[in-house]
Design a protein around this motif. Structure first.
Motif, PDB file in Angstrom:
ATOM      1  N   LEU A 182       0.646  -0.851   0.794  1.00 49.67           N
ATOM      2  CA  LEU A 182       0.139  -0.029   0.105  1.00 49.67           C
ATOM      3  C   LEU A 182       1.129   1.194   0.081  1.00 49.67           C
ATOM      4  O   LEU A 182       1.459   1.258   1.109  1.00 49.67           O
ATOM      5  N   LEU A 183      -0.197   2.426  -1.579  1.00 45.38           N
ATOM      6  CA  LEU A 183       1.560   2.933  -1.405  1.00 45.38           C
ATOM      7  C   LEU A 183       0.738   4.444  -1.429  1.00 45.38           C
ATOM      8  O   LEU A 183      -0.731   4.406  -1.451  1.00 45.38           O
ATOM      9  N   THR A 184       1.041   5.855  -0.776  1.00 47.13           N
ATOM     10  CA  THR A 184       1.266   6.949  -0.664  1.00 47.13           C
ATOM     11  C   THR A 184       1.466   7.733  -1.184  1.00 47.13           C
ATOM     12  O   THR A 184       2.895   7.651  -1.304  1.00 47.13           O
ATOM     13  N   ILE A 185       1.358   9.210  -2.116  1.00 39.87           N
ATOM     14  CA  ILE A 185       1.723   9.439  -3.047  1.00 39.87           C
ATOM     15  C   ILE A 185       1.887  11.555  -2.563  1.00 39.87           C
ATOM     16  O   ILE A 185       0.933  11.459  -3.312  1.00 39.87           O
ATOM     17  N   GLY A 186       2.756  12.434  -2.423  1.00 40.60           N
ATOM     18  CA  GLY A 186       2.869  13.530  -2.963  1.00 40.60           C
ATOM     19  C   GLY A 186       0.835  13.567  -1.711  1.00 40.60           C
ATOM     20  O   GLY A 186       1.430  13.629  -0.513  1.00 40.60           O
ATOM     21  N   GLY A 187       0.626  14.587  -1.969  1.00 44.78           N
ATOM     22  CA  GLY A 187      -0.122  16.270  -1.201  1.00 44.78           C
ATOM     23  C   GLY A 187      -0.066  16.864  -0.924  1.00 44.78           C
ATOM     24  O   GLY A 187       1.549  17.467  -0.637  1.00 44.78           O
ATOM     25  N   GLN A 188      -0.352  17.397   0.316  1.00 41.78           N
ATOM     26  CA  GLN A 188       0.185  18.876   1.026  1.00 41.78           C
ATOM     27  C   GLN A 188      -0.245  18.913   2.617  1.00 41.78           C
ATOM     28  O   GLN A 188      -1.704  17.954   2.651  1.00 41.78           O
ATOM     29  N   GLU A 189       0.012  19.639   4.008  1.00 47.48           N
ATOM     30  CA  GLU A 189      -0.583  19.850   4.941  1.00 47.48           C
ATOM     31  C   GLU A 189      -1.493  21.321   4.249  1.00 47.48           C
ATOM     32  O   GLU A 189      -1.174  22.009   4.121  1.00 47.48           O
ATOM     33  N   GLY A 190      -2.638  21.321   4.726  1.00 49.90           N
ATOM     34  CA  GLY A 190      -3.720  22.475   4.866  1.00 49.90           C
ATOM     35  C   GLY A 190      -4.070  23.051   3.589  1.00 49.90           C
ATOM     36  O   GLY A 190      -4.070  22.077   2.546  1.00 49.90           O
ATOM     37  N   ASP A 191      -5.671  23.565   3.418  1.00 52.27           N
ATOM     38  CA  ASP A 191      -6.109  23.766   2.612  1.00 52.27           C
ATOM     39  C   ASP A 191      -6.805  25.029   2.877  1.00 52.27           C
ATOM     40  O   ASP A 191      -7.149  25.676   3.992  1.00 52.27           O
ATOM     41  N   PHE A 192      -7.169  25.733   1.355  1.00 51.02           N
ATOM     42  CA  PHE A 192      -9.002  26.466   1.711  1.00 51.02           C
ATOM     43  C   PHE A 192     -10.187  26.298   3.351  1.00 51.02           C
ATOM     44  O   PHE A 192     -10.318  25.243   3.570  1.00 51.02           O
ATOM     45  N   MET A 193     -10.218  27.572   3.969  1.00 53.88           N
ATOM     46  CA  MET A 193     -11.459  27.287   4.843  1.00 53.88           C
ATOM     47  C   MET A 193     -11.734  28.310   4.742  1.00 53.88           C
ATOM     48  O   MET A 193     -12.050  29.067   4.229  1.00 53.88           O
ATOM     49  N   ALA A 194     -13.504  27.775   5.621  1.00 57.80           N
ATOM     50  CA  ALA A 194     -14.711  29.084   5.035  1.00 57.80           C
ATOM     51  C   ALA A 194     -14.454  29.972   5.932  1.00 57.80           C
ATOM     52  O   ALA A 194     -13.640  30.305   6.874  1.00 57.80           O
ATOM     53  N   LYS A 195     -14.953  31.114   5.241  1.00 56.63           N
ATOM     54  CA  LYS A 195     -14.990  32.697   5.442  1.00 56.63           C
ATOM     55  C   LYS A 195     -15.463  32.495   7.490  1.00 56.63           C
ATOM     56  O   LYS A 195     -16.611  32.164   7.045  1.00 56.63           O
ATOM     57  N   PRO A 196     -14.999  32.836   8.313  1.00 56.68           N
ATOM     58  CA  PRO A 196     -16.073  33.028   9.326  1.00 56.68           C
ATOM     59  C   PRO A 196     -16.793  33.526   9.723  1.00 56.68           C
ATOM     60  O   PRO A 196     -16.847  35.006   9.219  1.00 56.68           O
ATOM     61  N   GLY A 197     -18.259  33.147   9.884  1.00 54.60           N
ATOM     62  CA  GLY A 197     -19.356  33.569   9.825  1.00 54.60           C
ATOM     63  C   GLY A 197     -19.913  33.477   8.191  1.00 54.60           C
ATOM     64  O   GLY A 197     -21.204  34.242   8.615  1.00 54.60           O
ATOM     65  N   TRP A 229       5.237   1.609   8.180  1.00 54.82           N
ATOM     66  CA  TRP A 229       4.900   2.966   7.228  1.00 54.82           C
ATOM     67  C   TRP A 229       7.332   2.923   7.093  1.00 54.82           C
ATOM     68  O   TRP A 229       8.014   2.952   7.627  1.00 54.82           O
ATOM     69  N   LYS A 230       7.399   2.700   6.025  1.00 57.16           N
ATOM     70  CA  LYS A 230       8.411   3.232   5.058  1.00 57.16           C
ATOM     71  C   LYS A 230       8.370   4.231   4.771  1.00 57.16           C
ATOM     72  O   LYS A 230       7.992   4.441   2.809  1.00 57.16           O
ATOM     73  N   GLU A 231      10.144   4.679   4.082  1.00 60.74           N
ATOM     74  CA  GLU A 231       9.994   6.042   3.074  1.00 60.74           C
ATOM     75  C   GLU A 231      10.307   4.988   2.295  1.00 60.74           C
ATOM     76  O   GLU A 231      11.291   4.996   2.148  1.00 60.74           O
ATOM     77  N   LEU A 232       9.194   5.784   0.425  1.00 56.68           N
ATOM     78  CA  LEU A 232      10.376   5.366  -0.572  1.00 56.68           C
ATOM     79  C   LEU A 232      11.617   6.218  -1.160  1.00 56.68           C
ATOM     80  O   LEU A 232      10.987   8.458  -0.746  1.00 56.68           O
ATOM     81  N   PRO A 233      11.959   6.304  -2.294  1.00 55.80           N
ATOM     82  CA  PRO A 233      12.423   7.795  -2.778  1.00 55.80           C
ATOM     83  C   PRO A 233      11.727   8.766  -3.094  1.00 55.80           C
ATOM     84  O   PRO A 233      10.426   7.901  -3.265  1.00 55.80           O
ATOM     85  N   PRO A 234      11.621  10.173  -2.778  1.00 54.19           N
ATOM     86  CA  PRO A 234      10.598  11.100  -3.394  1.00 54.19           C
ATOM     87  C   PRO A 234      10.611  11.477  -4.961  1.00 54.19           C
ATOM     88  O   PRO A 234      11.268  11.051  -5.948  1.00 54.19           O
ATOM     89  N   LEU A 235       9.031  12.163  -4.921  1.00 56.55           N
ATOM     90  CA  LEU A 235       8.669  12.479  -6.063  1.00 56.55           C
ATOM     91  C   LEU A 235       9.991  13.205  -7.163  1.00 56.55           C
ATOM     92  O   LEU A 235      10.837  14.285  -5.696  1.00 56.55           O
ATOM     93  N   PRO A 236       9.724  13.864  -8.413  1.00 59.18           N
ATOM     94  CA  PRO A 236      10.970  14.153  -8.869  1.00 59.18           C
ATOM     95  C   PRO A 236      10.139  16.353  -8.717  1.00 59.18           C
ATOM     96  O   PRO A 236      12.006  17.085  -8.194  1.00 59.18           O
ATOM     97  N   LYS A 237       9.629  16.286  -7.680  1.00 60.16           N
ATOM     98  CA  LYS A 237       9.610  17.677  -6.928  1.00 60.16           C
ATOM     99  C   LYS A 237       8.190  17.531  -7.021  1.00 60.16           C
ATOM    100  O   LYS A 237       6.801  16.437  -6.469  1.00 60.16           O
ATOM    101  N   PRO A 238       7.619  18.467  -5.535  1.00 57.12           N
ATOM    102  CA  PRO A 238       6.550  18.181  -5.013  1.00 57.12           C
ATOM    103  C   PRO A 238       5.187  17.891  -5.637  1.00 57.12           C
ATOM    104  O   PRO A 238       5.167  18.721  -6.558  1.00 57.12           O
ATOM    105  N   ASP A 239       4.444  17.964  -5.043  1.00 56.14           N
ATOM    106  CA  ASP A 239       3.111  17.003  -5.812  1.00 56.14           C
ATOM    107  C   ASP A 239       2.050  17.226  -5.714  1.00 56.14           C
ATOM    108  O   ASP A 239       2.226  15.406  -4.335  1.00 56.14           O
ATOM    109  N   SER A 240       0.683  18.084  -5.543  1.00 55.63           N
ATOM    110  CA  SER A 240      -0.371  17.734  -4.993  1.00 55.63           C
ATOM    111  C   SER A 240      -1.775  17.556  -6.044  1.00 55.63           C
ATOM    112  O   SER A 240      -1.277  17.529  -6.829  1.00 55.63           O
ATOM    113  N   HIS A 241      -2.643  17.274  -5.543  1.00 53.66           N
ATOM    114  CA  HIS A 241      -3.868  17.214  -6.076  1.00 53.66           C
ATOM    115  C   HIS A 241      -3.593  16.153  -7.137  1.00 53.66           C
ATOM    116  O   HIS A 241      -3.985  16.174  -8.390  1.00 53.66           O
TER     117      HIS A 241
END
Length: 425
Positions: free
Chosen positions: A276-291, A317-329
């Motif tokens: 089972l592998l997971t690749i890339g992604g991000q931390e954080g995203d848009f939020m709803a404007k308060p109110g 979980w073991k870490e494998l070689p990273p992507l050529p550059k950060p990649d999300s979506h």
């Protein structure tokens, strides 16, 4: 007294002709500003597409702490663009040119939709139509005859975007995701679709709602990992699994599993060679404007990463070689072919000067024999949240949000076009 002040310095009061000239200049300035504003508004209104970047406040870019970009940086970007030195500026990687063929247009454009391939059929789910409108149906593309058809509705309680999706060759499991347009929160509701009968059934809901969780079937269990928490921004590292068979849950509750090393949404999750592998992604995203009564999206900091993790036989979980550059979506932007993973497009780190989102237009290949990444080609344009399939030697992609043009990697149009290229290596 005023006349005395002018007399004291040897000047005369302004003449009527001088005042008339000043008035004309002022009126001309007002007219030019009004004309510019009118032209800008009509240009924006003329576009039949929506820009998520603009609609949710990404444009103009957020100011730096110093107030403006450094003069040297801005001049360097401008000079590079004039010289055509775009790779360094926008972090495009050198890649071979590929021959792309445009296929049948999808029935609707989609952003943050989902897709599953079962044999020659490509099931495309939900997604944004505009920032204020979300789809609640499934379209089917037939790779064999290049046609779209067979549209049917999703359950009313099912999320409309950022779904976790997996399949076993007949049943499609749809987990959690965002319910509604703009930046509404996620739901915990989960469903399963029988692709032969087109009937939906309920699955046990997740312990808590999740936004864009990584989802895969592995060793008879449905695994759901990471994503974002209910606020849509805070990364989640929880990992649950549920025993399933033939479209039915064999348990009433999800079981906790070893947490994923790094949380967050918009990553690819793949099962290959019983790993089972997971690749890339991000931390954080848009939020709803308060109110905000409509949960209007507001910008938040995001960190895109290049990490690749593998869950092995020891359930570590073991870490494998990273992507050529950060990649999300890229949650549905991958295929498996010739013991390799191919990933198409996505997003990377924001532009260092403009702070705009930067889309990716390369095809990345991860050779599972050598555990090495390479860049195997360029797409027709940069694009994020595209939906990718593979049939008869051809790589296909459809939908997503493309760039503003060859010289501007920021997001613009949400598309429904479908493309393919023959893979060779």
């Amino acid at each position: 007294m005023v006349g005395g002040r002018f007399a004291a310095v040897g000047k005369h009061p302004p003449s009527r002709r001088y005042l008339l000239v000043l008035s004309c200049i002022a009126l001309l300035g007002v007219a030019l500003v009004a004309d510019f504003l009118w032209a800008s508004s009509t240009t924006a209104a003329a576009s039949p597409y929506f820009s998520v970047e603009k609609a949710i406040g990404l444009l103009p870019p957020a100011p730096r702490k110093s107030g403006k970009p450094k003069k040297g940086d801005a001049e360097a970007v401008k000079l590079s663009a004039q010289k055509g030195e775009l790779n360094a500026t926008f972090a495009d990687l050198p890649a071979p040119q590929l021959e792309w063929e445009e296929m049948a247009e999808a029935p609707v454009p989609r952003l943050d939709g989902s897709a599953v391939q079962i044999k020659n059929l490509f099931y495309v789910f939900a997604g944004y139509g505009t920032i204020d409108y979300v789809h609640s149906h499934v379209d089917i593309y037939n790779f064999a005859d290049n046609t779209w058809g067979g549209r049917f509705d999703m359950p009313k309680e099912m999320a409309h975007s950022h779904l976790g999706v997996a399949n076993d060759g007949r049943y499609i499991y749809v987990i959690s995701g965002q319910y509604g347009p703009q930046c509404r929160g996620p739901t915990s509701r989960s469903f399963v679709l029988d692709t032969e009968t087109k009937k939906w059934n309920d699955l046990p809901p997740l312990p808590v709602p999740r936004y864009a969780p990584a989802t895969q079937l592995w060793r008879g269990r449905l695994h759901v990992m990471g994503g974002s928490k209910e606020d849509r921004h805070e990364p989640a590292t929880e990992h649950w699994s549920l025993a399933v068979k033939d479209g039915k849950a064999l348990e009433n509750e999800w079981r906790p599993e070893i947490p994923i090393p790094r949380g967050g949404p918009h990553r690819a999750s793949i099962v290959v060679n019983d790993k089972l592998l997971t690749i890339g992604g991000q931390e954080g995203d848009f939020m709803a404007k308060p109110g905000s009564p409509i949960f209007k999206c507001s910008r938040r900091n995001e960190v895109v990463y290049d990490n690749v993790y593998m869950l092995d036989d020891e359930l570590k979980w073991k870490e494998l070689p990273p992507l050529p550059k950060p990649d999300s979506h890229i949650e549905f932007a991958w295929i498996l072919v010739n013991n390799s993973i191919v990933i198409a497009g996505g997003t990377t780190e924001k532009h260092p000067v403009t702070k705009k989102m930067v889309l990716i237009g390369e095809l990345f290949r991860f050779n599972l024999d050598t555990l090495e990444w390479s860049v195997i080609g360029k797409m027709p344009f940069r694009i994020k949240t595209t939906l990718v399939g593979f049939w008869d030697g051809w790589l296909y992609f459809t939908s997503g949000q493309r760039d503003r043009g060859p010289h501007d990697p920021a997001p613009r149009k949400v598309i429904g076009s479908t493309w393919r290229t023959k893979l060779h290596w």
